[in-house]
Write a protein that holds these residues in place. Sequence first.
Motif, PDB file in Angstrom:
ATOM      1  N   ARG A 214      -0.972   2.256  -4.226  1.00  0.00           N
ATOM      2  CA  ARG A 214      -0.334   2.790  -2.971  1.00  0.00           C
ATOM      3  C   ARG A 214      -1.267   2.729  -1.714  1.00  0.00           C
ATOM      4  O   ARG A 214      -0.641   2.198  -0.947  1.00  0.00           O
ATOM      5  CB  ARG A 214      -0.214   4.259  -3.425  1.00  0.00           C
ATOM      6  CG  ARG A 214       0.932   4.667  -4.421  1.00  0.00           C
ATOM      7  CD  ARG A 214       1.205   6.157  -4.372  1.00  0.00           C
ATOM      8  NE  ARG A 214       2.317   6.379  -5.612  1.00  0.00           N
ATOM      9  CZ  ARG A 214       3.470   6.521  -4.966  1.00  0.00           C
ATOM     10  NH1 ARG A 214       3.908   5.991  -3.600  1.00  0.00           N
ATOM     11  NH2 ARG A 214       4.373   6.698  -6.025  1.00  0.00           N
ATOM     12  N   GLU A 215      -2.694   2.785  -1.869  1.00  0.00           N
ATOM     13  CA  GLU A 215      -3.573   2.548  -0.787  1.00  0.00           C
ATOM     14  C   GLU A 215      -3.345   1.080  -0.099  1.00  0.00           C
ATOM     15  O   GLU A 215      -3.586   0.796   0.954  1.00  0.00           O
ATOM     16  CB  GLU A 215      -4.817   2.535  -1.327  1.00  0.00           C
ATOM     17  CG  GLU A 215      -5.793   2.416  -0.289  1.00  0.00           C
ATOM     18  CD  GLU A 215      -7.369   2.328  -0.692  1.00  0.00           C
ATOM     19  OE1 GLU A 215      -7.832   1.535  -1.050  1.00  0.00           O
ATOM     20  OE2 GLU A 215      -7.967   3.773  -0.815  1.00  0.00           O
ATOM     21  N   TYR A 217      -0.602  -0.774  -0.101  1.00  0.00           N
ATOM     22  CA  TYR A 217       0.823  -0.864   0.598  1.00  0.00           C
ATOM     23  C   TYR A 217       0.564  -0.254   2.027  1.00  0.00           C
ATOM     24  O   TYR A 217       1.133  -0.217   2.929  1.00  0.00           O
ATOM     25  CB  TYR A 217       1.694  -0.400  -0.096  1.00  0.00           C
ATOM     26  CG  TYR A 217       2.418  -1.566  -0.981  1.00  0.00           C
ATOM     27  CD1 TYR A 217       3.461  -2.582  -0.395  1.00  0.00           C
ATOM     28  CD2 TYR A 217       2.185  -2.068  -2.214  1.00  0.00           C
ATOM     29  CE1 TYR A 217       3.778  -3.671  -0.916  1.00  0.00           C
ATOM     30  CE2 TYR A 217       2.527  -3.005  -2.948  1.00  0.00           C
ATOM     31  CZ  TYR A 217       3.467  -3.932  -2.274  1.00  0.00           C
ATOM     32  OH  TYR A 217       4.032  -5.171  -3.075  1.00  0.00           O
ATOM     33  N   LYS A 218      -0.234   0.922   1.908  1.00  0.00           N
ATOM     34  CA  LYS A 218      -0.395   2.017   3.193  1.00  0.00           C
ATOM     35  C   LYS A 218      -0.543   1.107   4.503  1.00  0.00           C
ATOM     36  O   LYS A 218      -0.374   1.478   5.575  1.00  0.00           O
ATOM     37  CB  LYS A 218      -1.165   3.065   2.983  1.00  0.00           C
ATOM     38  CG  LYS A 218      -0.640   4.178   2.302  1.00  0.00           C
ATOM     39  CD  LYS A 218      -1.667   5.236   1.937  1.00  0.00           C
ATOM     40  CE  LYS A 218      -1.131   6.237   1.158  1.00  0.00           C
ATOM     41  NZ  LYS A 218      -2.001   7.449   0.911  1.00  0.00           N
ATOM     42  N   GLN A 219      -1.300  -0.030   4.387  1.00  0.00           N
ATOM     43  CA  GLN A 219      -2.159  -0.887   5.287  1.00  0.00           C
ATOM     44  C   GLN A 219      -0.830  -1.941   6.051  1.00  0.00           C
ATOM     45  O   GLN A 219      -0.938  -2.365   7.325  1.00  0.00           O
ATOM     46  CB  GLN A 219      -3.267  -1.830   5.102  1.00  0.00           C
ATOM     47  CG  GLN A 219      -2.652  -3.028   4.190  1.00  0.00           C
ATOM     48  CD  GLN A 219      -3.681  -3.897   3.382  1.00  0.00           C
ATOM     49  OE1 GLN A 219      -4.549  -4.086   4.146  1.00  0.00           O
ATOM     50  NE2 GLN A 219      -3.892  -3.756   2.090  1.00  0.00           N
ATOM     51  N   ASN A 221       2.324  -1.661   7.758  1.00  0.00           N
ATOM     52  CA  ASN A 221       3.411  -0.693   8.747  1.00  0.00           C
ATOM     53  C   ASN A 221       4.776  -1.416   8.442  1.00  0.00           C
ATOM     54  O   ASN A 221       5.762  -0.459   8.764  1.00  0.00           O
ATOM     55  CB  ASN A 221       3.106  -0.724  10.163  1.00  0.00           C
ATOM     56  CG  ASN A 221       1.775  -0.013  10.670  1.00  0.00           C
ATOM     57  OD1 ASN A 221       1.433   1.131   9.892  1.00  0.00           O
ATOM     58  ND2 ASN A 221       1.196  -0.565  11.307  1.00  0.00           N
TER      59      ASN A 221
END
Length: 347
Positions: A214-215, A217-219, A221
Amino acid sequence: MKKYTIKDIADLAGVSKGTVDRVIHKRGKVSKKALESVTKLLEEINYQPNLIARNLKNNKVYRICILIPDPEVDDYWSPCIHGINSVINELNAFGIHIETVLFNSKSTKSFLNANENVQKLSPDAVLMVPFFYKETLIALEDYHKLGIIVSTINNRIESEVVKGFVGQDLHQSGRVAAKLMQSTTQKKGDIVIIHIDEKYKNAIHMQEKERGFREYYKQFNHFENTIITLKLKRTDFEISLINFLNEHENLAGLCVTTSKGYQVADVLSKINAAKVSLIGYDLVNENVTHLKNGVIDFLIHQNPKQQAYLGLKSLAEHLLFEKELPNEILLPIDIINSENVKPFMRD
């Protein structure tokens, strides 16, 4: 380089052989002057004691127990047996006794019972797979009270009791899985992280992989879709997965966090589902079959054989030869596809 005997050192330092022996082995009383003289000389000649000979002379037999899930229940752990046997063969001539204790990876009771059986054996050290988080903490406290050295493989447990760890950085492994997913998804859509057969809250390895995934994909936007967590049990696995797939038509990829990726691939093949990216873990035979036929795109190889081998050998050499026990040995995160799988199957 000259090999100095205890007599050579005693003559050079102007002390008795007994004094040199007491300084080297840090036992008994020695005058401050003699201690300084011998210590300085040892540093100058870079003296290295023959730890192998010393251990054989002491005639001490060390016992190590290795606690792993039963390969008959989960084939992922089968390579560990080969790693264990390699260490036994290498160190067979020395004073070391290695005993393998198995537990059922589907039962916390089995795990606790196995740990109790190990404690009754009073080993010098234990190498364990901390499969269940809460139960592992209980076992670690017991080992600590008994003065038993503990190292872990596969899953990292944050505890002062654990002296060494061999395995992958599971958080980073999750990020690698996400990168592979991003590279292979052929359409926009939701992504599913699938956990199979284990209690998520008690499975650190699953949590760490999902956190890393998940981390990653957080990058981005521009990622407009959803990452969904799906927990499946073996009792109604196929029906639950098919129902989920029917309810979620906008799927781009699936990531299975354990060695059970083939179970998802079986269902996808059976229902002739539209192609979605499928990332899994581990080189069990069923996974490799689906890797070769294209249902699974990539597998991440966690190398359980090497984990068991390095974890066990580190403990054995620490006991036998007083080698420092490494705090961690991180294995590479091997990315396997249908083109490079063959050499890894010989590990």
